[in-house]
Design a protein around this motif. Structure first.
Motif, PDB file in Angstrom:
ATOM      1  N   ASN A 154       0.805  -1.139   0.114  1.00 16.08           N
ATOM      2  CA  ASN A 154      -0.110   0.066  -0.085  1.00 16.08           C
ATOM      3  C   ASN A 154       0.866   1.278  -0.145  1.00 16.08           C
ATOM      4  N   SER A 155       2.061   1.130   0.380  1.00 14.59           N
ATOM      5  CA  SER A 155       2.852   2.635   0.572  1.00 14.59           C
ATOM      6  C   SER A 155       4.140   2.416  -0.012  1.00 14.59           C
ATOM      7  N   GLU A 156       4.762   1.323  -0.048  1.00 13.38           N
ATOM      8  CA  GLU A 156       6.273   1.139  -0.767  1.00 13.38           C
ATOM      9  C   GLU A 156       6.418   2.016  -1.989  1.00 13.38           C
TER      10      GLU A 156
END
Length: 269
Positions: A154-156
């Protein structure tokens, strides 16, 4: 003797009265149970279990140097198998075909069958919500990552080079990431990695039809290509007109496959 006869008469008179009372009580109880059963049935959400054909349309707007504003419309045709427990649903979604249409016709984008097949079957939860006398389908946001393995999907940050160990040949064609082909002013292939999410909110009209809005976001990086002119796509955003980002579902015969849904698309949607 009179007392005995009187007692017998009273007993005889009491029998039908008691039986009538018991029958009346039984009927009342039966009605109460029937009414309760009817109420329970009325309170049950509609049964959506089975196979559905789904079409998801997303429209993006981007600014391209020299060309200006470009509007891209992507149509994803899908098969959805739904299992249900009360208001909770589990949706197993398989993409059958993807078509991309652009307001600029000098270059066409083609999504190969290998790309579609490599996406596999995605499971996601959903639920039915009753509001204002109607039922609505809520499918919460779910991320999808293609062509790359991320510890934090979701964020990398997405890698930018093909030799990054996180990038892999997901569609099995011998090239990194996922392959997209273009034709027209430029012919060639792009090898991309992809992260996106969507969220669906729809309204039921009967037991066999659902339609509503789609919220979405998408990131793509070109890690390699067959031409120096095929670089990273310009930043894009969802079209501000919500009507251009929508989905529709129609119930089909249980077990209907993707091939059949693709053939029947014009009649379904």
């Amino acid at each position: 003797m009179r007392r005995i006869l009187s007692s017998m008469v009273l007993c005889l008179l009491m029998v039908p009265v008691t039986a009538a009372a018991q029958e009346s009580t039984s009927v009342a109880a039966a009605k109460t149970e029937a009414e309760a059963s009817a109420d329970d049935t009325a309170n049950q959400p509609p049964n959506l279990g089975g196979t559905w054909a789904q079409q998801v349309v997303t429209t993006a707007v981007s600014e391209v140097p020299i060309v200006g504003e470009v509007v891209t419309r992507t149509i994803s045709l899908q098969k959805v198998d739904i299992s249900q427990t009360g208001e909770k649903l589990e949706m197993q979604t398989e993409v059958c075909a993807i078509k991309v249409h652009s307001s600029v016709d000098v270059v066409e984008t083609h999504i190969p069958k290998r790309f579609v097949a490599a996406m596999g079957v995605v499971k996601r939860p959903a639920r039915l919500v009753e509001k204002d006398g109607a039922y609505h389908l809520h499918v919460p946001r779910k991320f999808e990552v293609l062509g790359v393995r991320l510890r934090a999907p979701n964020s990398e940050n997405l890698p930018t080079e093909a030799d990054d160990p996180r990038v892999f040949d997901q569609d099995g064609d011998g090239h990194p990431g996922m392959t997209v082909r273009v034709s027209g002013l430029i012919d060639g292939s792009l090898y991309i990695i992809h992260r996106g999410w969507d969220r669906l909110r729809g309204k039921l009209s009967g037991l066999d039809h659902i339609e509503g809005a789609v919220q979405w976001n998408l990131e793509q990086v070109v890690v390699d290509s067959t031409s120096i002119f095929l670089g990273d796509p310009p930043e894009s955003r969802a079209h501000p007109d919500s009507k251009k980002n929508h989905f529709e579902m129609r119930r089909v015969t249980n077990g209907t496959d993707c091939q059949t849904i693709v053939k029947r698309r014009a009649r379904l949607f």
